[in-house]
Design a protein around this motif. Structure first.
Motif, mmCIF file in Angstrom:
data_model
loop_
_atom_site.group_PDB
_atom_site.id
_atom_site.type_symbol
_atom_site.label_atom_id
_atom_site.label_comp_id
_atom_site.label_asym_id
_atom_site.label_seq_id
_atom_site.Cartn_x
_atom_site.Cartn_y
_atom_site.Cartn_z
ATOM 1 N N ARG A 71 -2.877 12.098 8.183
ATOM 2 C CA ARG A 71 -3.248 10.804 8.522
ATOM 3 C C ARG A 71 -2.319 9.698 7.952
ATOM 4 O O ARG A 71 -1.647 9.976 6.686
ATOM 5 C CB ARG A 71 -4.746 10.399 8.222
ATOM 6 N N GLY A 72 -2.098 8.702 8.175
ATOM 7 C CA GLY A 72 -1.409 7.539 7.758
ATOM 8 C C GLY A 72 -1.871 6.958 6.340
ATOM 9 O O GLY A 72 -2.836 7.649 5.720
ATOM 10 N N ASP A 82 -0.257 7.722 19.485
ATOM 11 C CA ASP A 82 -1.116 8.007 18.480
ATOM 12 C C ASP A 82 -0.248 8.068 17.387
ATOM 13 O O ASP A 82 0.988 7.740 17.013
ATOM 14 C CB ASP A 82 -1.825 9.221 18.576
ATOM 15 N N ASN A 83 -0.948 8.262 15.936
ATOM 16 C CA ASN A 83 -0.337 8.486 14.614
ATOM 17 C C ASN A 83 -0.132 9.867 14.423
ATOM 18 O O ASN A 83 -0.113 9.974 13.086
ATOM 19 C CB ASN A 83 -0.827 7.434 13.677
ATOM 20 N N HIS A 108 8.399 10.831 20.844
ATOM 21 C CA HIS A 108 8.291 10.473 19.503
ATOM 22 C C HIS A 108 8.531 9.138 19.146
ATOM 23 O O HIS A 108 9.655 8.666 19.259
ATOM 24 C CB HIS A 108 8.733 11.536 18.773
ATOM 25 N N ALA A 136 -6.935 7.915 11.681
ATOM 26 C CA ALA A 136 -6.390 8.522 13.176
ATOM 27 C C ALA A 136 -6.493 7.250 14.144
ATOM 28 O O ALA A 136 -7.633 6.558 14.019
ATOM 29 C CB ALA A 136 -6.784 9.635 13.622
ATOM 30 N N TYR A 137 -5.501 7.099 14.725
ATOM 31 C CA TYR A 137 -5.731 6.077 15.960
ATOM 32 C C TYR A 137 -4.708 6.501 17.207
ATOM 33 O O TYR A 137 -4.066 7.247 17.349
ATOM 34 C CB TYR A 137 -5.034 4.644 15.604
ATOM 35 N N ALA A 140 5.253 6.181 14.090
ATOM 36 C CA ALA A 140 4.011 6.307 14.687
ATOM 37 C C ALA A 140 3.674 7.621 14.892
ATOM 38 O O ALA A 140 2.977 8.247 14.164
ATOM 39 C CB ALA A 140 4.273 5.631 15.871
ATOM 40 N N GLY A 141 4.041 8.352 15.964
ATOM 41 C CA GLY A 141 3.526 9.548 16.537
ATOM 42 C C GLY A 141 4.125 9.925 17.745
ATOM 43 O O GLY A 141 5.252 9.640 18.219
#
Length: 112
Positions: A6-7, A31-32, A78, A12-13, A82-83
């Protein structure tokens, strides 16, 4: 989408954005998580391709079939910092929607 640690805030988002563009609608999901590696991006839409231990690898293959049946396009990528991102465009031309209805069982198909 593949996951990663996680960031910095530990949360998580998933961000979903839809907007009208060039004769259609663009839908993006970000997402991240860990994103899509270059080798996965090349084969992400093939059936049975997955990065998950318990995944079937059918989600993006099915999504591509539905989007293309509606005359649209879909891609993955990607975002640095971010993700993963999945982005699709579908036209607002109703002729594509009428032809694509054969993918949806009659009992859930509605026409306005």
């Amino acid at each position: 989408m593949p996951s990663r640690p996680r960031g910095s805030c530990g949360t998580a988002y998933v961000l979903v954005r839809a907007r009208p563009v060039a004769g259609g609608v663009r839908l993006s999901v970000v997402d991240n998580g860990g994103g899509f590696a270059a080798d996965v991006r090349r084969s992400a839409f093939e059936p049975f391709v997955t990065t998950r231990a318990s995944g079937m690898g059918m989600g993006l293959a099915i999504a591509r079939r539905v989007v293309e049946a509606h005359g649209g396009r879909i891609g993955v990528g990607h975002l640095s910092g971010a993700g993963a991102v999945v982005s699709l465009w579908v036209p607002t031309d109703t002729a594509h929607a009428d032809r694509a209805d054969r993918l949806v069982p009659l009992q859930v198909t509605t026409h306005g």
